[in-house]
Scaffold this active site. Structure first.
Site, PDB file in Angstrom:
ATOM      1  CD  GLN A  25       0.409  -8.966  -2.884  1.00  0.00           C
ATOM      2  OE1 GLN A  25       0.966  -9.646  -3.724  1.00  0.00           O
ATOM      3  NE2 GLN A  25      -0.808  -8.496  -3.053  1.00  0.00           N
ATOM      4  N   GLY A  30      -4.704  -4.123  -3.823  1.00  0.00           N
ATOM      5  CA  GLY A  30      -5.679  -3.052  -4.057  1.00  0.00           C
ATOM      6  C   GLY A  30      -4.877  -1.819  -4.414  1.00  0.00           C
ATOM      7  CG  HIS A  31      -2.188  -1.770  -6.939  1.00  0.00           C
ATOM      8  ND1 HIS A  31      -1.257  -2.257  -7.807  1.00  0.00           N
ATOM      9  CD2 HIS A  31      -1.941  -2.400  -5.764  1.00  0.00           C
ATOM     10  CE1 HIS A  31      -0.492  -3.142  -7.181  1.00  0.00           C
ATOM     11  NE2 HIS A  31      -0.894  -3.255  -5.946  1.00  0.00           N
ATOM     12  CG  ASP A  69      -1.863  -1.219   1.206  1.00  0.00           C
ATOM     13  OD1 ASP A  69      -2.256  -1.656   0.107  1.00  0.00           O
ATOM     14  OD2 ASP A  69      -2.149  -1.741   2.299  1.00  0.00           O
ATOM     15  CE  LYS A 120       2.297  -2.577  -4.294  1.00  0.00           C
ATOM     16  NZ  LYS A 120       2.095  -2.187  -2.893  1.00  0.00           N
TER      17      LYS A 120
END
Ligand code: GDP
Ligand code: IMO
Ligand code: MG
Length: 425
Positions: A224, A40-41, A13, A16
């Site tokens: 990640q 989750g981006h 988080d 990225k």
């Protein structure tokens, strides 16, 4: 830089998605190389937020070919839902290429992830319960189904029957759950998902090499992060893949000499979701302020993130593990209201000082961070567009991070928006 990797240097988080979106302007292809929809981006474009899980962050640009590489684990239902949601927002997703060698997340993976977490009780890892660990375990155990199997119903059924025979014993005899029916799973995967995905499935390895050979520029988007890496993270509190830059090769089919730039990404502080050691963790007022100002709730699961001061010991290790050529620092603006900010420059345990994380996890659990305290800037950074405009205390903080990590800082984020960043000279 023909093949550039974006890799998280903390516990995920870091931003990225935003950095990938930023760098993708000058690229031709964006490849996700590991992980699955545990990621989750979040990207904010003209005030509109996109939260991507499986689809590479470059998808928002019409000139980019997004690729889901062989190292990714794909839940087809999630992928299709994500594609539908992007299409509904006017994003053209027709260029997506999904590697036929990527592994499929099956319904029993998700169920076993949930059951295993429950079984572990107080020792639970705090996984995202998306079936990631069980899917990678089956890949290593050589009983996984791959995306290409969707194109061959006979093989799909054969492999499913083999895998399910064992999984059903596990579900029914160990966890006391109803067995799953192969026919039901096959109907969903082969009749519902396969026809919709078929045209996107292909040879991602051939395609990335052809793109490079034709002078194209590739961006490899990690999910990640370094300290969630199966080999180099805080095991067992890790994910089940290799987010480190080396994983960009295995997960895309590029060779190590193809990688020409490796951009690490770190928040100006640090966060973690789920269990595991966290030397600089903050509780109380300062922690609450970081959570509040940084909106530190999972993009994907909505869980509150644990927060702490920037950890340069970890950042130095990330620089080594990934061969970082530069670092992007995000969320500097979150520290805008602080009177002073701290950076952990070393750990201490039993009279020993550590500049890099101790290899033995028991020691890591016991370390005390050694902090350097720097003055805050108490200025709203969010509207600044050049590095020169930043107050000197903010520039001093960035310079201090650069010097203590030993890697050039090339981008500094001052807000979630696509344009909210500055570049140090
Ligand atoms: P990822 O998983 O590494 O892509 O990161 P996430 O998207 O899960 O979390 C990063 C969060 O920080 C997202 O909500 C981004 O919109 C936000 N973000 C990224 N860069 C910045 C920044 O420089 N400042 C602020 N305030 N937010 C940022
Ligand atoms: P992005 O790409 C933060 C964490 C989970 C858990 C551990 C194992 O958005 O940075 P898993 O479901 O992978 O088996 O969970 O890893 N985790 C993440 N934490 N960001 C992520 O992705 C994460 N993906 C997994 O919280 O501690
Ligand atoms: Mg995230």
């Amino acid at each position: 830089m023909p093949a550039t990797v974006v890799v998280g240097t903390q516990w995920g988080d870091e931003g990225k998605g935003k950095l990938t979106d930023l760098l993708a302007r000058d690229m031709d292809m964006v490849v996700r190389y590991q992980g699955g929809h545990n990621a989750g981006h979040r990207i904010v474009v003209d005030g509109e937020a996109f939260a991507l899980q499986l689809v590479p962050s470059g998808v928002l640009y019409p000139h980019i070919t997004p690729v889901i590489g062989n190292g990714v684990v794909v839940d087809p239902a999630v992928l299709l839902a994500e594609l539908d949601a992007l299409s509904a927002k006017g994003v053209d997703v027709s260029r997506l290429l999904v590697s036929g060698n990527a592994h499929l997340i099956m319904p029993y993976h998700q169920e076993l992830d949930r059951l295993n977490e429950r079984f572990l009780g107080k020792n639970a890892l705090g996984t995202t319960k998306r079936g990631i660990g069980p899917a990678y375990a089956d890949k290593a155990w050589r009983v996984g189904l791959r995306v290409q199997d969707l194109l061959d119903p006979k093989i799909f059924r054969q492999k499913l029957d083999v895998a399910l025979a064992e999984k059903n014993l596990l579900l029914s005899k160990v966890y006391n759950r109803p067995a799953l029916k192969a026919a039901d799973i096959a109907a969903r995967y082969l009749d519902e998902y396969a026809p919709r995905l078929a045209s996107m499935i292909g040879d991602s390895v051939g395609t990335v090499h052809e793109t490079l050979a034709n002078g194209g520029r590739l961006l490899l988007e990690g999910a990640q992060a370094t300290f969630l890496d199966l080999d180099h993270g805080t095991y067992p509190f890790v994910t089940s893949s290799n987010p480190v830059a080396g994983g960009a090769c295995t997960g895309s089919g590029l060779g190590p000499r193809d990688l020409t730039g490796i951009v690490g990404i770190a928040k100006a502080y640090i966060t973690r979701v789920g269990a595991g050691p966290f030397p600089t963790e903050l509780h109380g007022e300062i922690g609450d302020l970081l959570v509040d100002r940084g909106h530190e709730y999972g993009t994907n699961t909505g869980r509150r993130r644990r927060v702490g001061w920037f950890d340069a010991v970890m950042a130095r290790q990330a620089a080594r593990l990934n061969s970082l050529t530069e670092i992007a620092i995000t969320k500097l603006d979150v520290l805008d209201t602080f009177d002073e900010v701290k950076v952990c420059v070393a750990y201490e345990a039993d009279g020993v000082r550590y500049a890099h994380p101790p290899y033995h996890q028991s020691v890591l659990h016991e370390v005390t961070p050694v902090y350097e305290t720097l003055p805050g800037w108490r200025t709203d950074l969010s509207a600044f567009t050049t590095y020169d405009q930043l107050p000197s205390a903010a520039k001093d903080y960035v310079a201090f991070l650069e010097q203590t990590i030993g890697v050039r800082i090339s981008v500094v984020g001052v807000g979630p928006g696509r344009e909210q960043f500055v570049r140090p000279a």
